[in-house]
Write a protein that holds these residues in place. Structure first.
Motif, short mmCIF file in Angstrom:
data_model
loop_
_atom_site.label_atom_id
_atom_site.label_comp_id
_atom_site.label_asym_id
_atom_site.label_seq_id
_atom_site.Cartn_x
_atom_site.Cartn_y
_atom_site.Cartn_z
N ASP A 299 7.95 -4.29 -13.70
CA ASP A 299 6.88 -3.42 -13.26
C ASP A 299 5.62 -3.82 -14.05
O ASP A 299 5.54 -3.59 -15.26
N HIS B 264 9.59 -0.09 0.39
CA HIS B 264 8.15 -0.16 0.55
C HIS B 264 7.77 -1.48 1.21
O HIS B 264 8.56 -2.39 1.35
N TYR C 222 6.42 -5.57 -4.31
CA TYR C 222 6.06 -4.36 -3.58
C TYR C 222 5.48 -3.37 -4.58
O TYR C 222 5.91 -3.30 -5.72
N ASN C 223 4.48 -2.60 -4.13
CA ASN C 223 3.70 -1.79 -5.06
C ASN C 223 3.26 -2.70 -6.22
O ASN C 223 2.64 -3.72 -5.99
N ALA C 224 3.56 -2.35 -7.46
CA ALA C 224 3.23 -3.22 -8.59
C ALA C 224 4.50 -3.80 -9.21
O ALA C 224 4.53 -4.14 -10.39
N SER D 94 -3.36 -9.05 -5.35
CA SER D 94 -3.21 -7.59 -5.37
C SER D 94 -4.49 -6.91 -4.91
O SER D 94 -5.49 -7.56 -4.62
N ASN D 95 -4.44 -5.60 -4.86
CA ASN D 95 -5.61 -4.82 -4.46
C ASN D 95 -6.77 -4.97 -5.45
O ASN D 95 -7.92 -4.76 -5.09
N ARG E 13 2.78 -2.60 -14.17
CA ARG E 13 2.03 -1.49 -14.74
C ARG E 13 2.49 -1.18 -16.16
O ARG E 13 1.79 -0.49 -16.91
N ASN F 193 4.15 4.81 2.42
CA ASN F 193 5.00 3.62 2.36
C ASN F 193 6.04 3.58 3.48
O ASN F 193 6.95 2.77 3.46
N GLN G 158 -1.96 -1.39 -7.61
CA GLN G 158 -1.21 -0.46 -6.78
C GLN G 158 -0.36 -1.17 -5.74
O GLN G 158 0.68 -0.69 -5.34
N GLN G 159 -0.82 -2.34 -5.28
CA GLN G 159 -0.09 -3.03 -4.21
C GLN G 159 -0.19 -4.54 -4.39
O GLN G 159 -1.28 -5.10 -4.42
N SER H 167 0.04 -7.91 -2.71
CA SER H 167 -0.09 -8.34 -1.31
C SER H 167 0.52 -9.72 -1.06
O SER H 167 0.92 -10.02 0.07
#
Length: 584
Positions: free
Chosen positions: A61, A18, A40-42, A95-96, A63, A338, A73-74, A76
């Motif tokens: 992770d 990703h 990447y992602n979370a 992050s987002n 989450r 992705n 979700q992402q 950055s």
């Protein structure tokens, strides 16, 4: 004087599927590089140095951390910083949803400290001022400055800020804030934290818009040359070019050099980290969308750019996804977020619009090409496929779309049809009075069909596919032991489904459906120069090819839901198949 050549040394390959961001973490102030953080992602991956390479130390992770109910979700950007007052270093995660702050404890454990809800936070930098620490945060609407208690003290509306850094440009003991924007600009701000205020003093568009109107700055780093005391800014953008800008104080301006790198034409530099200068050498860590990371050495005498030792840049093979219509192509795009999909314009070698993406599967690079003739029929499918094969030489070809089903054999709307045989006929309309014409027969890859069946029944046990019809979800069936009928134009029968299928069932008792493109694809792949490829036709039933179904108010919704389901199924299947194939 820095010359316009670079030399890449010592690359490392890791497995990330990703979009990612990288932070270099040092265990002490002597700048000894020991860990690399990858987000990447979370998910946060931590790599630990072992000899000349890096190995994975742990994965987190966010989450799954109970107190973090932020719907991240992402990631950055990642930033780490040692603090004067706080004993432990801090890790900042942009992050987002906003900015999350952690303490970095011993053995790289993390303790949650703070969350700032600032949507689409892209980057953060900080500085000590008096007894306070101030944080400069770049986000979708500009810049915000927070004090040591994370209380907002300044808001500056500006372009979307992707990256920002503090640096003493003029070597006078005062730092400026340098930012890179989504409009390709490097902008310089002066600030006074006593008032407080922030003022724009210089801006210049470094990155011109590319073919698609994009010119965002993905990352940059700044260093001062010991050779000529000049300030250089290395800039990575949404292109395969490296930009080197030299700052001139009086008059204020940036002189920019642009370099083409030995990367894929659709790749982008995403991370640039300045590490340290060793004996007048300038060492950087660089990653791109498709390449995990490698180290780059810049020297005053020899600045040769060469990314060829990035092994993971090599494409193992190409996956070609073909949809009959633009509506179906749009649905497929939703399931390749992705893969870094870029929309490409027609060229001389391939005179059609298409999407191109990339992904790593088991450390091997795969290119995704998504095309559509944007009209039904054999001829359109055959022509565009011939051109695509010539352009990309794909290993896998996946034809996917909607079709009419044979309810006489128990096929229901939403079911999947994966034909073992395709009967093709050049016929304008099928009417009861006509003599049935001769047909051609094509056979997709038994190997892929067998693999697809394994995938479907495995998913049926774990997370079965369901079709939404009239707001009621039904577990679907797969029909992969029969055939499909492919006509060059639309079937019409004014009476019923039962009048169409009994006639064509004379060819094969297990004709599960009717569609309009597979005959063209089969004809193209029968040519000796196009043979030897793995291909498959995946269809989701949207109606029963009769007037009654076509007039129902739910027709458009059934088509949309069928396009959604077949796109989800096909993209998940091909990735699962490649992972399984690589392991075997």
């Amino acid at each position: 004087m820095i010359k316009n050549e670079c030399l890449l040394i010592n690359s490392t390959e890791i497995t990330i599927d990703h979009r990612l961001t990288i932070e270099v973490f040092k265990d002490s102030e002597d700048y000894h590089l020991t860990n690399i953080f990858i987000g990447y992602n979370a998910i946060l991956k931590i790599l630990e140095k072992e000899d000349l390479n890096f190995i994975e130390f742990k994965e987190i992770d966010f989450r799954e951390i109970s107190q973090l109910d932020f719907n991240i979700q992402q990631i950055s950007k990642l930033k780490s910083r040692r603090m004067r007052i706080i004993k432990y270093p801090l890790l900042f995660i942009c992050s987002n949803r906003g900015l999350i702050v952690f303490k970095i404890l011993e053995d790289l454990d993390f303790q949650y400290l703070k969350f700032l809800e600032l949507y689409n936070t892209w980057d953060i930098c900080s500085m000590d001022y008096g007894e306070n620490t101030f944080y400069f945060v770049g986000y979708s609407k500009g810049i915000q400055i927070f004090n040591s208690k994370f209380k907002k003290i300044v808001n500056k509306n500006y372009d979307q800020i992707y990256r920002l850094k503090l640096f003493d440009l003029n070597n006078n003991g005062k730092k400026e804030l340098i930012v890179g924007t989504d409009t390709g600009k490097i902008s310089i701000f002066k600030f006074d934290l006593d008032i407080p205020e922030i003022v724009l003093v210089y801006e210049e568009e470094i990155i011109p818009p590319n073919t698609y109107g994009k010119n965002s700055i993905n990352d940059f780093t700044i260093f001062r040359s010991n050779d000529d005391n000049a300030v250089y800014i290395l800039i990575g953008a949404n292109s395969n070019k490296l930009y080197i800008a030299k700052w001139k104080e009086n008059p204020s301006m940036l002189n920019t050099l642009k370099h083409n790198l030995n990367l894929h034409s659709d790749d982008e530099i995403y991370n640039i980290h300045y590490l340290k200068d060793f004996n007048q050498d300038y060492k950087f860590l660089i990653s791109t969308w498709k390449i995990d990371f490698g180290f780059l050495n810049l020297t005053p005498e020899n600045l040769k750019i060469n990314f060829s030792s990035f092994n993971s840049a090599n494409v193992e093979s190409t996956i070609l996804l073909v949809t009959p219509t633009l509506e179906e192509l749009v649905e497929v795009e939703k399931f390749l977020p992705n893969k870094r999909l870029d929309k490409k314009k027609p060229s001389i070698s391939f005179p059609h619009k298409y999407d191109q993406g990339f992904n790593f599967i088991n450390k091997k690079g795969y290119k995704y090409i998504l095309i559509s003739p944007q009209k039904a029929g054999h001829s359109a499918a055959k022509d565009i496929l011939n051109e695509a094969i010539l352009e990309w030489d794909p290993k896998y070809i996946i034809l996917l779309g909607v079709c009419a089903g044979n309810s006489h054999l128990g096929v229901k709307i939403g079911d999947l049809i994966i034909p073992e045989k395709i009967y093709s006929v050049e016929l304008a309309k099928l009417r009861r009075s006509e003599i049935f014409p001769e047909t051609e027969q094509f056979k997709p890859s038994n190997y892929l069909i067998h693999s697809l069946n394994r995938f479907f029944y495995r998913q049926s046990e774990e997370n079965p596919y369901k079709f939404n019809q009239n707001n009621s979800y039904r577990k679907i069936k797969i029909h992969s032991d029969g055939a499909i009928f492919s006509s060059n134009t639309l079937y019409e029968d004014i009476e019923s489904n039962y009048a169409v299928f009994p006639k064509i069932e004379k060819i094969d008792r297990k004709l599960y459906g009717i569609e309009m493109e597979a005959g063209g694809v089969g004809s193209s792949l029968e040519k000796p120069k196009n043979s030897g490829r793995e291909w498959i036709d995946i269809r989701c039933v949207m109606d029963f090819a009769n007037e009654t179904t076509r007039e129902e108010s739910s027709k458009d919704l059934n088509k949309k839901n069928a396009s959604f389901l077949v796109s989800k199924f096909a993209t998940e299947f091909i990735e699962w198949h490649i992972q399984k194939e690589n392991k075997e």
